[in-house]
Write a protein that holds these residues in place. Structure first.
Motif, PDB file in Angstrom:
ATOM      1  N   SER A  20       0.847  -1.175  -0.200  1.00 19.91           N
ATOM      2  CA  SER A  20       0.006   0.058   0.167  1.00 19.91           C
ATOM      3  C   SER A  20       0.939   1.289  -0.157  1.00 19.91           C
ATOM      4  CB  SER A  20      -0.930   0.033   1.308  1.00 19.91           C
ATOM      5  OG  SER A  20       0.033   0.106   2.342  1.00 19.91           O
ATOM      6  N   SER A  21       0.204   2.427  -0.249  1.00 15.94           N
ATOM      7  CA  SER A  21       1.163   3.608  -0.038  1.00 15.94           C
ATOM      8  C   SER A  21       0.960   4.105   1.243  1.00 15.94           C
ATOM      9  CB  SER A  21       0.265   4.579  -1.117  1.00 15.94           C
ATOM     10  OG  SER A  21      -0.821   4.839  -0.808  1.00 15.94           O
ATOM     11  N   ALA A  22       1.334   5.208   1.450  1.00 14.64           N
ATOM     12  CA  ALA A  22       1.544   6.007   2.913  1.00 14.64           C
ATOM     13  C   ALA A  22       0.121   5.673   3.531  1.00 14.64           C
ATOM     14  CB  ALA A  22       1.879   7.442   2.853  1.00 14.64           C
ATOM     15  N   PRO A  23       0.064   5.477   4.843  1.00 13.38           N
ATOM     16  CA  PRO A  23      -1.270   5.663   5.640  1.00 13.38           C
ATOM     17  C   PRO A  23      -2.130   6.792   5.314  1.00 13.38           C
ATOM     18  CG  PRO A  23       0.512   5.259   7.000  1.00 13.38           C
ATOM     19  CD  PRO A  23       1.280   5.685   5.850  1.00 13.38           C
ATOM     20  N   TYR A  24      -3.266   6.759   5.294  1.00 15.71           N
ATOM     21  CA  TYR A  24      -4.505   7.665   5.068  1.00 15.71           C
ATOM     22  C   TYR A  24      -4.299   8.665   6.214  1.00 15.71           C
ATOM     23  CZ  TYR A  24      -9.042   9.877   4.829  1.00 15.71           C
ATOM     24  OH  TYR A  24      -9.893  10.935   4.738  1.00 15.71           O
ATOM     25  N   TYR A  25      -4.149  10.095   5.614  1.00 17.16           N
ATOM     26  CA  TYR A  25      -4.198  11.190   6.475  1.00 17.16           C
ATOM     27  C   TYR A  25      -4.743  12.405   5.618  1.00 17.16           C
ATOM     28  CZ  TYR A  25      -2.896  15.269   9.422  1.00 17.16           C
ATOM     29  OH  TYR A  25      -3.092  16.278  10.060  1.00 17.16           O
ATOM     30  N   LEU A  26      -5.597  13.191   6.339  1.00 17.58           N
ATOM     31  CA  LEU A  26      -6.222  14.333   5.499  1.00 17.58           C
ATOM     32  C   LEU A  26      -5.841  15.389   6.450  1.00 17.58           C
ATOM     33  CD1 LEU A  26      -7.751  15.183   3.164  1.00 17.58           C
ATOM     34  CD2 LEU A  26      -9.965  14.962   4.708  1.00 17.58           C
ATOM     35  N   LYS A  27      -4.932  16.396   6.141  1.00 19.38           N
ATOM     36  CA  LYS A  27      -4.623  17.281   6.767  1.00 19.38           C
ATOM     37  C   LYS A  27      -5.723  18.451   6.656  1.00 19.38           C
ATOM     38  CE  LYS A  27      -0.891  20.517   7.368  1.00 19.38           C
ATOM     39  NZ  LYS A  27       0.582  21.024   6.953  1.00 19.38           N
ATOM     40  N   ALA A  84     -10.484  10.549  13.077  1.00 20.30           N
ATOM     41  CA  ALA A  84     -11.323  10.715  11.760  1.00 20.30           C
ATOM     42  C   ALA A  84     -10.499  10.874  10.554  1.00 20.30           C
ATOM     43  CB  ALA A  84     -12.326  11.731  11.889  1.00 20.30           C
ATOM     44  N   ARG A  85      -9.547  11.890  10.822  1.00 24.01           N
ATOM     45  CA  ARG A  85      -8.568  12.272   9.600  1.00 24.01           C
ATOM     46  C   ARG A  85      -7.518  11.244   9.148  1.00 24.01           C
ATOM     47  NH1 ARG A  85      -8.713  17.411   8.456  1.00 24.01           N
ATOM     48  NH2 ARG A  85     -10.378  18.888  10.026  1.00 24.01           N
ATOM     49  N   GLY A  86      -7.496  10.200  10.068  1.00 19.07           N
ATOM     50  CA  GLY A  86      -6.533   9.032   9.650  1.00 19.07           C
ATOM     51  C   GLY A  86      -5.377   9.107  10.727  1.00 19.07           C
ATOM     52  N   HIS A  87      -4.365   8.652  10.048  1.00 22.50           N
ATOM     53  CA  HIS A  87      -2.956   8.638  10.904  1.00 22.50           C
ATOM     54  C   HIS A  87      -2.366   9.954  11.029  1.00 22.50           C
ATOM     55  CE1 HIS A  87      -3.363   3.911  10.702  1.00 22.50           C
ATOM     56  NE2 HIS A  87      -3.978   4.387   9.598  1.00 22.50           N
ATOM     57  N   SER A  88      -2.749  10.703  12.078  1.00 26.06           N
ATOM     58  CA  SER A  88      -2.363  12.183  12.234  1.00 26.06           C
ATOM     59  C   SER A  88      -1.357  11.964  12.988  1.00 26.06           C
ATOM     60  CB  SER A  88      -3.420  12.857  12.837  1.00 26.06           C
ATOM     61  OG  SER A  88      -4.016  12.349  14.127  1.00 26.06           O
ATOM     62  N   GLN A  89      -0.610  13.203  13.264  1.00 21.74           N
ATOM     63  CA  GLN A  89       0.403  13.286  14.370  1.00 21.74           C
ATOM     64  C   GLN A  89       0.159  12.900  15.637  1.00 21.74           C
ATOM     65  OE1 GLN A  89       3.637  13.789  13.337  1.00 21.74           O
ATOM     66  NE2 GLN A  89       2.800  13.953  11.173  1.00 21.74           N
ATOM     67  N   TRP A  90      -1.227  13.179  16.003  1.00 23.80           N
ATOM     68  CA  TRP A  90      -1.490  12.767  17.601  1.00 23.80           C
ATOM     69  C   TRP A  90      -1.642  11.337  17.370  1.00 23.80           C
ATOM     70  CZ3 TRP A  90      -5.587  10.065  19.131  1.00 23.80           C
ATOM     71  CH2 TRP A  90      -6.759  10.014  18.333  1.00 23.80           C
ATOM     72  N   VAL A  91      -1.867  10.578  16.548  1.00 27.21           N
ATOM     73  CA  VAL A  91      -1.957   9.251  16.501  1.00 27.21           C
ATOM     74  C   VAL A  91      -0.652   8.682  16.741  1.00 27.21           C
ATOM     75  CG1 VAL A  91      -2.477   7.315  14.891  1.00 27.21           C
ATOM     76  CG2 VAL A  91      -4.158   8.899  15.389  1.00 27.21           C
ATOM     77  N   ALA A 156     -12.050   0.723   8.280  1.00 29.90           N
ATOM     78  CA  ALA A 156     -11.506   0.795   9.600  1.00 29.90           C
ATOM     79  C   ALA A 156      -9.690   1.179   9.663  1.00 29.90           C
ATOM     80  CB  ALA A 156     -11.620  -0.556  10.299  1.00 29.90           C
ATOM     81  N   GLY A 157      -9.103   0.557   8.585  1.00 34.82           N
ATOM     82  CA  GLY A 157      -7.514   0.775   8.606  1.00 34.82           C
ATOM     83  C   GLY A 157      -7.036   2.080   8.524  1.00 34.82           C
ATOM     84  N   ASP A 158      -8.109   3.102   8.033  1.00 37.52           N
ATOM     85  CA  ASP A 158      -7.905   4.319   7.783  1.00 37.52           C
ATOM     86  C   ASP A 158      -8.080   5.190   8.980  1.00 37.52           C
ATOM     87  OD1 ASP A 158      -6.999   3.865   5.110  1.00 37.52           O
ATOM     88  OD2 ASP A 158      -8.813   4.562   4.292  1.00 37.52           O
ATOM     89  N   HIS A 159      -8.797   4.713   9.995  1.00 43.70           N
ATOM     90  CA  HIS A 159      -9.033   5.630  11.183  1.00 43.70           C
ATOM     91  C   HIS A 159      -8.735   4.892  12.359  1.00 43.70           C
ATOM     92  CE1 HIS A 159     -11.112   8.039   8.265  1.00 43.70           C
ATOM     93  NE2 HIS A 159     -11.825   6.934   7.791  1.00 43.70           N
ATOM     94  N   PRO A 160      -7.597   5.124  12.859  1.00 41.10           N
ATOM     95  CA  PRO A 160      -7.311   4.689  14.187  1.00 41.10           C
ATOM     96  C   PRO A 160      -8.273   4.865  15.337  1.00 41.10           C
ATOM     97  CG  PRO A 160      -5.179   5.642  13.038  1.00 41.10           C
ATOM     98  CD  PRO A 160      -6.359   6.163  12.595  1.00 41.10           C
ATOM     99  N   VAL A 161      -8.474   4.016  16.068  1.00 42.28           N
ATOM    100  CA  VAL A 161      -9.292   4.135  17.303  1.00 42.28           C
ATOM    101  C   VAL A 161      -8.502   3.419  18.585  1.00 42.28           C
ATOM    102  CG1 VAL A 161     -11.532   3.007  18.427  1.00 42.28           C
ATOM    103  CG2 VAL A 161     -11.353   3.488  15.930  1.00 42.28           C
TER     104      VAL A 161
END
Length: 168
Positions: A20-27, A84-91, A156-161
């Motif tokens: 896959s490409s880089a993990p999903y993240y929507l800035k 919701a935004r994906g694999h963000s910095q806080w994640v 689900a893989g795009d949205h860490p919980v």
């Protein structure tokens, strides 16, 4: 430093298959950043909008506490944080730190966090979308609370919980 895309990884390490490409993240755009700053400021001063809180998590490289407004979500008595935004910095910081703090006004609650595997996210994501969909649906690429189980699981893989446990 940017994350290499699939082509860069294939060239650098041809023996390693790229799945896959880089993990999903929507800035967030400038308006979203300003709105989040305002929501965080309100929570820090004791005004929670529909349950929002300001989360602090230790930065994985700086070591400084990073703050972000979040929507803590309760499912079957347990509290969760959904990105919701994906694999963000806080994640990414949470994965290293293993916990942080939630603040609403003077009330600060320390917590530990455990990331859920994709197979366990379905009911949490569905109820999260039922409550917060009006705010976050645009980040779920067409998946809503009314989507099928298969569609939510595919996202689900795009949205860490994270399941959080308050420690103080």
């Amino acid at each position: 430093m940017s994350t290499p895309d699939a082509a860069d990884r294939r060239t650098a390490h041809p023996e390693v298959p790229v799945t896959s490409s880089a993990p999903y993240y929507l800035k967030g755009g400038p308006l979203t950043v300003r709105l989040n700053r305002a929501i965080g400021l309100l929570a820090r001063h004791g005004l929670s909008l529909m349950g929002t809180a300001e989360m602090s998590v230790r930065g994985r490289t700086s070591g400084r506490m990073q703050r972000i407004p979040v929507n803590p979500h309760t499912y079957e008595g347990a509290q969760h944080l959904v990105s919701a935004r994906g694999h963000s910095q806080w994640v990414r910081n949470m994965r290293v730190a293993g916990g942080g703090e939630l603040r609403v006004g003077r009330k600060v609650r320390a917590f530990t966090a455990v990331e859920l595997p994709d197979a366990e996210k379905l009911p949490v994501l569905r109820t999260y979308l039922e409550k917060w969909g009006w705010e976050v649906n645009q980040y779920f690429k067409g998946v809503t609370a009314r989507s099928t189980d298969a569609e939510i699981l595919a996202a689900a893989g795009d949205h860490p919980v994270f399941r959080i446990t308050v420690t103080s």
